[in-house]
Design a protein around this motif. Structure first.
Motif, PDB file in Angstrom:
ATOM      1  N   GLN A   1      -5.974  12.758   0.751  1.00  0.00           N
ATOM      2  CA  GLN A   1      -4.955  11.741   0.981  1.00  0.00           C
ATOM      3  C   GLN A   1      -5.497  10.426   0.438  1.00  0.00           C
ATOM      4  OE1 GLN A   1      -3.953  10.882   5.066  1.00  0.00           O
ATOM      5  NE2 GLN A   1      -2.130   9.763   4.474  1.00  0.00           N
ATOM      6  N   MET A   2      -4.691   9.752  -0.395  1.00  0.00           N
ATOM      7  CA  MET A   2      -5.113   8.494  -1.012  1.00  0.00           C
ATOM      8  C   MET A   2      -4.154   7.373  -0.646  1.00  0.00           C
ATOM      9  SD  MET A   2      -6.254   9.591  -4.915  1.00  0.00           S
ATOM     10  CE  MET A   2      -4.952   8.634  -5.567  1.00  0.00           C
ATOM     11  N   GLY A   3      -4.709   6.181  -0.477  1.00  0.00           N
ATOM     12  CA  GLY A   3      -3.916   4.971  -0.326  1.00  0.00           C
ATOM     13  C   GLY A   3      -4.197   4.069  -1.508  1.00  0.00           C
TER      14      GLY A   3
ATOM     15  N   ASP B   1      -5.031  -3.799 -11.129  1.00  0.00           N
ATOM     16  CA  ASP B   1      -6.198  -3.843 -10.251  1.00  0.00           C
ATOM     17  C   ASP B   1      -5.723  -3.316  -8.902  1.00  0.00           C
ATOM     18  OD1 ASP B   1      -8.206  -5.253 -11.907  1.00  0.00           O
ATOM     19  OD2 ASP B   1      -6.713  -6.860 -11.861  1.00  0.00           O
ATOM     20  N   TYR B   2      -6.528  -2.451  -8.281  1.00  0.00           N
ATOM     21  CA  TYR B   2      -6.080  -1.887  -7.004  1.00  0.00           C
ATOM     22  C   TYR B   2      -7.259  -1.473  -6.132  1.00  0.00           C
ATOM     23  CZ  TYR B   2      -6.779   2.705  -9.268  1.00  0.00           C
ATOM     24  OH  TYR B   2      -7.299   3.795  -9.923  1.00  0.00           O
ATOM     25  N   ALA B   3      -6.989  -1.404  -4.833  1.00  0.00           N
ATOM     26  CA  ALA B   3      -7.955  -0.910  -3.855  1.00  0.00           C
ATOM     27  C   ALA B   3      -7.584   0.543  -3.559  1.00  0.00           C
ATOM     28  CB  ALA B   3      -7.886  -1.740  -2.579  1.00  0.00           C
ATOM     29  N   LEU B   4      -8.593   1.398  -3.499  1.00  0.00           N
ATOM     30  CA  LEU B   4      -8.381   2.824  -3.279  1.00  0.00           C
ATOM     31  C   LEU B   4      -8.947   3.235  -1.934  1.00  0.00           C
ATOM     32  CD1 LEU B   4      -7.519   5.581  -4.542  1.00  0.00           C
ATOM     33  CD2 LEU B   4      -9.868   5.763  -5.389  1.00  0.00           C
ATOM     34  N   ASP B   5      -8.120   3.886  -1.120  1.00  0.00           N
ATOM     35  CA  ASP B   5      -8.539   4.445   0.164  1.00  0.00           C
ATOM     36  C   ASP B   5      -8.509   5.967   0.058  1.00  0.00           C
ATOM     37  OD1 ASP B   5      -8.365   1.852   1.049  1.00  0.00           O
ATOM     38  OD2 ASP B   5      -6.769   2.216   2.501  1.00  0.00           O
ATOM     39  N   MET B   6      -9.436   6.617   0.704  1.00  0.00           N
ATOM     40  CA  MET B   6      -9.414   8.070   0.845  1.00  0.00           C
ATOM     41  C   MET B   6      -9.479   8.372   2.332  1.00  0.00           C
ATOM     42  SD  MET B   6      -9.509   9.835  -2.037  1.00  0.00           S
ATOM     43  CE  MET B   6      -9.946   9.662  -3.743  1.00  0.00           C
ATOM     44  N   ASN B   7      -8.520   9.126   2.808  1.00  0.00           N
ATOM     45  CA  ASN B   7      -8.470   9.491   4.231  1.00  0.00           C
ATOM     46  C   ASN B   7      -8.622   8.257   5.126  1.00  0.00           C
ATOM     47  OD1 ASN B   7      -8.141  12.221   3.513  1.00  0.00           O
ATOM     48  ND2 ASN B   7     -10.351  12.404   3.236  1.00  0.00           N
ATOM     49  N   GLU B   8      -7.849   7.216   4.796  1.00  0.00           N
ATOM     50  CA  GLU B   8      -7.759   5.970   5.583  1.00  0.00           C
ATOM     51  C   GLU B   8      -9.007   5.082   5.506  1.00  0.00           C
ATOM     52  OE1 GLU B   8      -4.956   4.919   7.213  1.00  0.00           O
ATOM     53  OE2 GLU B   8      -3.903   6.718   6.563  1.00  0.00           O
ATOM     54  N   GLU B   9      -9.958   5.361   4.600  1.00  0.00           N
ATOM     55  CA  GLU B   9     -11.136   4.514   4.445  1.00  0.00           C
ATOM     56  C   GLU B   9     -11.229   3.961   3.039  1.00  0.00           C
ATOM     57  OE1 GLU B   9     -15.199   5.446   5.602  1.00  0.00           O
ATOM     58  OE2 GLU B   9     -14.344   6.631   7.232  1.00  0.00           O
TER      59      GLU B   9
ATOM     60  N   LYS C   1       0.851  -1.189   0.000  1.00  0.00           N
ATOM     61  CA  LYS C   1       0.000   0.000   0.000  1.00  0.00           C
ATOM     62  C   LYS C   1       0.888   1.240   0.000  1.00  0.00           C
ATOM     63  CE  LYS C   1      -3.713   2.209   2.595  1.00  0.00           C
ATOM     64  NZ  LYS C   1      -4.591   2.068   3.758  1.00  0.00           N
ATOM     65  N   ASN C   2       0.639   2.133  -0.943  1.00  0.00           N
ATOM     66  CA  ASN C   2       1.392   3.379  -1.048  1.00  0.00           C
ATOM     67  C   ASN C   2       0.452   4.559  -0.828  1.00  0.00           C
ATOM     68  OD1 ASN C   2       4.209   2.614  -1.945  1.00  0.00           O
ATOM     69  ND2 ASN C   2       2.967   1.496  -3.420  1.00  0.00           N
ATOM     70  N   MET C   3       0.911   5.529  -0.058  1.00  0.00           N
ATOM     71  CA  MET C   3       0.122   6.717   0.245  1.00  0.00           C
ATOM     72  C   MET C   3       0.567   7.871  -0.651  1.00  0.00           C
ATOM     73  SD  MET C   3      -1.789   5.443   2.548  1.00  0.00           S
ATOM     74  CE  MET C   3      -2.667   6.873   3.147  1.00  0.00           C
ATOM     75  N   THR C   4      -0.391   8.741  -1.000  1.00  0.00           N
ATOM     76  CA  THR C   4      -0.087   9.911  -1.817  1.00  0.00           C
ATOM     77  C   THR C   4      -1.127  10.989  -1.546  1.00  0.00           C
ATOM     78  OG1 THR C   4       0.463  10.657  -4.050  1.00  0.00           O
ATOM     79  CG2 THR C   4      -1.429   9.183  -3.835  1.00  0.00           C
ATOM     80  N   PHE C   5      -0.867  12.177  -2.053  1.00  0.00           N
ATOM     81  CA  PHE C   5      -1.822  13.273  -1.958  1.00  0.00           C
ATOM     82  C   PHE C   5      -2.284  13.641  -3.360  1.00  0.00           C
ATOM     83  CE2 PHE C   5       0.504  13.628   1.987  1.00  0.00           C
ATOM     84  CZ  PHE C   5      -0.525  13.789   2.899  1.00  0.00           C
ATOM     85  N   TYR C   6      -3.586  13.792  -3.522  1.00  0.00           N
ATOM     86  CA  TYR C   6      -4.203  14.137  -4.805  1.00  0.00           C
ATOM     87  C   TYR C   6      -4.686  15.577  -4.674  1.00  0.00           C
ATOM     88  CZ  TYR C   6      -7.034  13.360  -9.019  1.00  0.00           C
ATOM     89  OH  TYR C   6      -7.560  13.411 -10.279  1.00  0.00           O
ATOM     90  N   SER C   7      -3.994  16.490  -5.362  1.00  0.00           N
ATOM     91  CA  SER C   7      -4.317  17.918  -5.258  1.00  0.00           C
ATOM     92  C   SER C   7      -5.139  18.361  -6.451  1.00  0.00           C
ATOM     93  CB  SER C   7      -3.033  18.748  -5.205  1.00  0.00           C
ATOM     94  OG  SER C   7      -2.281  18.395  -4.072  1.00  0.00           O
ATOM     95  N   THR C   8      -6.276  19.006  -6.166  1.00  0.00           N
ATOM     96  CA  THR C   8      -7.154  19.544  -7.204  1.00  0.00           C
ATOM     97  C   THR C   8      -7.404  21.017  -6.894  1.00  0.00           C
ATOM     98  OG1 THR C   8      -9.282  19.235  -6.087  1.00  0.00           O
ATOM     99  CG2 THR C   8      -8.344  17.299  -7.182  1.00  0.00           C
ATOM    100  N   PRO C   9      -8.014  21.748  -7.821  1.00  0.00           N
ATOM    101  CA  PRO C   9      -8.359  23.137  -7.525  1.00  0.00           C
ATOM    102  C   PRO C   9      -9.335  23.267  -6.352  1.00  0.00           C
ATOM    103  CG  PRO C   9      -8.517  22.731  -9.889  1.00  0.00           C
ATOM    104  CD  PRO C   9      -8.299  21.405  -9.223  1.00  0.00           C
ATOM    105  N   PHE C  10     -10.003  22.166  -5.985  1.00  0.00           N
ATOM    106  CA  PHE C  10     -11.001  22.197  -4.920  1.00  0.00           C
ATOM    107  C   PHE C  10     -10.455  21.730  -3.572  1.00  0.00           C
ATOM    108  CE2 PHE C  10     -12.961  21.195  -9.016  1.00  0.00           C
ATOM    109  CZ  PHE C  10     -13.672  22.375  -9.205  1.00  0.00           C
ATOM    110  N   GLY C  11      -9.200  21.286  -3.521  1.00  0.00           N
ATOM    111  CA  GLY C  11      -8.613  20.815  -2.274  1.00  0.00           C
ATOM    112  C   GLY C  11      -7.739  19.596  -2.500  1.00  0.00           C
ATOM    113  N   THR C  12      -7.178  19.096  -1.399  1.00  0.00           N
ATOM    114  CA  THR C  12      -6.255  17.964  -1.454  1.00  0.00           C
ATOM    115  C   THR C  12      -6.819  16.799  -0.665  1.00  0.00           C
ATOM    116  OG1 THR C  12      -4.378  19.457  -1.674  1.00  0.00           O
ATOM    117  CG2 THR C  12      -3.900  17.230  -0.923  1.00  0.00           C
TER     118      THR C  12
END
Length: 148
Positions: free
Chosen positions: A97-99, A119-127, A84-95
């Protein structure tokens, strides 16, 4: 493979298994490079009606895949089998955190064609929010038998 390629990117996020969902799909011209055992793709994508393109870089190898977006959205996603790798997804509307946890990774290499499926599982803010897939195909633009 030649430098000028046609890139076909298709992705799907399955948030609700009960609901039918349409994949997001683009076909764009791009560039291909091969360096130090890795395949590289570069292409531009228009996210909306602004004149600002987002530049996408994809690095593919047997060890994993990296996707970078720079422009209107900014992210550096790393897909490695069983990690599992963590990253930040920045958009004009805010940032956000994704796993990203890759559950399947296939790379097929031919002379004028590269095909990737992740194929991957996507987490947003640890969920956990979605099970997803991403396919990328690149073919030399002058190839006579373009398969999309």
């Amino acid at each position: 493979m030649k430098k000028d390629v046609l890139i076909h990117v298709r992705g799907l996020q399955m948030m609700d298994p009960e609901e039918e969902q349409e994949p997001i799909e683009i076909v764009v011209p791009g560039q291909y490079y091969y360096r130090n055992g890795s395949h590289y793709l570069r292409y531009e994508e228009m996210m909306d009606d602004t004149a600002e393109p987002t530049v996408n870089y994809i690095k593919m190898s047997a060890q994993g895949v990296e996707v970078r977006k720079q422009g209107q959205v900014n992210v550096h996603m790393v897909f490695e089998q069983g990690k599992k790798n963590m990253t930040f997804y920045s958009t004009p509307f805010g940032t956000l955190q994704m796993g990203i946890a890759a559950t399947g990774l296939e790379l097929q290499e031919e002379e004028d064609n590269i095909h990737l499926k992740v194929d991957y599982a996507l987490d947003m803010n640890e969920e956990h929010v979605a099970d997803c897939y991403l396919t990328v195909q690149a073919q030399s633009r002058d190839s006579e038998n373009l398969i999309l």
